[in-house]
Design an enzyme around this catalytic site. Structure first.
Site, mmCIF file in Angstrom:
data_model
loop_
_atom_site.group_PDB
_atom_site.id
_atom_site.type_symbol
_atom_site.label_atom_id
_atom_site.label_comp_id
_atom_site.label_asym_id
_atom_site.label_seq_id
_atom_site.Cartn_x
_atom_site.Cartn_y
_atom_site.Cartn_z
ATOM 1 N N LYS A 247 31.983 43.389 41.944
ATOM 2 C CA LYS A 247 32.826 43.555 41.649
ATOM 3 C C LYS A 247 33.614 44.122 42.912
ATOM 4 O O LYS A 247 33.474 45.438 42.984
ATOM 5 C CB LYS A 247 33.881 43.967 40.382
ATOM 6 C CG LYS A 247 35.225 44.008 40.857
ATOM 7 C CD LYS A 247 34.896 45.198 39.301
ATOM 8 C CE LYS A 247 36.758 45.270 39.226
ATOM 9 N NZ LYS A 247 37.945 46.744 38.128
ATOM 10 N N GLY B 225 45.737 46.570 34.199
ATOM 11 C CA GLY B 225 46.778 46.821 33.719
ATOM 12 C C GLY B 225 47.263 46.354 32.495
ATOM 13 O O GLY B 225 48.447 46.466 31.441
#
Lengths: 82, 268
Positions: B110, B198
């Site tokens: 990632k 988020g």
């Protein structure tokens, strides 16, 4: 401000050199290999990666790579993260 | 990567870099109280892909302390090492190379290159540069980015195996802030789009999936819940529910009511 905790009893009273491990000055026996360094730091058996003076040293080469005074080693592992 | 399964055996599998996953929830492993809570939360989430950070070994660590990869063994989970905390492309590359060695020639990473400590928004120019180099070096790059459809497409064109736009700032829990951007990214994509960062609660995850995201990656929403294990389970169900709703195709929105019971045969 040397680290003496890394000094393995086996190497006690042998010639000592200074290296930097993870940013900390560390006293180790002269000519120690990476495998021996990992052992002296009580990290043997853990899943680690090592960068020596900016280059990654594959685990298979740890037994044959000898350290010199002033070497800089980074020893990393996986921890929790997002 | 032993969890890779034949696609045929998994209806509606998430495919990333040639491997199939039944779960569309990806979870981080940071901010938990301890290893046991990490293990239980990951287990309850049903996630098959888990992110980890690569950090200096604590030299004062007592031997025998459990390590993360003992709790989340790589033969059971797809470990996704991240470049969290990297603010330059060079640092991110270095971290990925270390991760590859750490996990025995593991290529799935990632990538995140951060631009600012307050917002943790990605530095997209550095992210593009790092992604290009990592792909050249044979990495399979899942890339954290802003919700900018143009940048998302560029990252896909560079060869990233998944593009992961933020829903809102990392750790903010604000939910999907720009549904139309996420929708535009999804519509233009040929690689999986995974909302990363988020999400605050289950409905946020469901919204992301209803928009058509291929998956959601989260950490804080689970780890900072009062009961992380229960929230992990809630997220699992939200992801499944949102995905099924997306596949089912929602009804059109109407301004006025439309009776559900037939009008014929009323007694009045």
């Amino acid at each position: 401000m040397g680290r003496s905790a890394a000094l393995h009893p086996v190497y006690f009273l042998t010639i000592v050199m200074q290296i930097v491990v993870n940013g900390e000055n560390t006293a180790v026996s002269e000519g120690i290999t990476l495998t021996e360094l990992v052992g002296s730091l009580q990290l043997a058996g853990q899943r680690l990666a090592i960068e020596l003076n900016g280059d990654i040293v594959p685990r298979s080469r740890w037994p044959e790579v000898h350290l010199s005074g002033g070497d800089r080693a980074e020893i990393v592992r996986a921890i929790g993260g997002g | 990567m032993t969890q890779a399964q034949p696609t045929q055996s998994l209806p509606d599998a998430l495919r990333i870099a040639g491997r199939s996953y039944a779960s569309r929830l990806l979870v981080g492993t940071g901010k938990y109280k301890d290893m046991e809570q990490t293990r239980r939360a990951v287990e309850a989430s049903g996630a098959e892909i888990v992110t980890v950070a690569v950090r200096r070994t604590n030299l004062g660590q007592k031997p025998g302390e459990p390590s993360l990869l003992d709790v989340l063994p790589p033969d059971r989970y797809t470990i996704l090492p991240n470049t969290a905390g990297c603010y330059t492309a060079e640092d991110a590359l270095r971290t990925c190379r270390l991760a590859r060695e750490l996990l025995d020639d593991h290529r799935l990473v990632k990538l995140e290159v951060l631009g600012d400590a307050k917002t943790l928004f990605p530095d997209v120019t550095a992210t593009l540069a790092a992604a290009e180099q990592l792909v050249k070096e044979g990495f399979e790059v899942m890339v954290y980015t802003s919700d900018d459809p143009i940048i998302a497409k560029r990252l896909e064109e560079l060869g990233c195996v998944a593009v992961m736009p933020l829903a809102a700032p990392i750790g903010s829990g604000l939910g999907v802030q720009n549904r139309y951007n996420i929708l535009s990214i999804i519509e233009n994509a040929r690689v999986p789009i995974i909302v990363d960062a988020g999400v605050g609660t289950a409905s946020d995850a469901a919204i992301a999936m209803e928009l058509g995201c291929d998956g959601v990656l989260m950490n804080t929403a689970i780890a900072e819940a009062k009961d992380p294990v229960l929230m992990a389970s809630a997220m699992k169900h939200a992801i499944i529910g949102g995905r099924e709703a997306f596949r089912a195709g929602r009804m059109p929105r109407r301004r006025y009511a439309s009776a559900s019971s037939p009008l014929d045969g009323t007694v009045a």
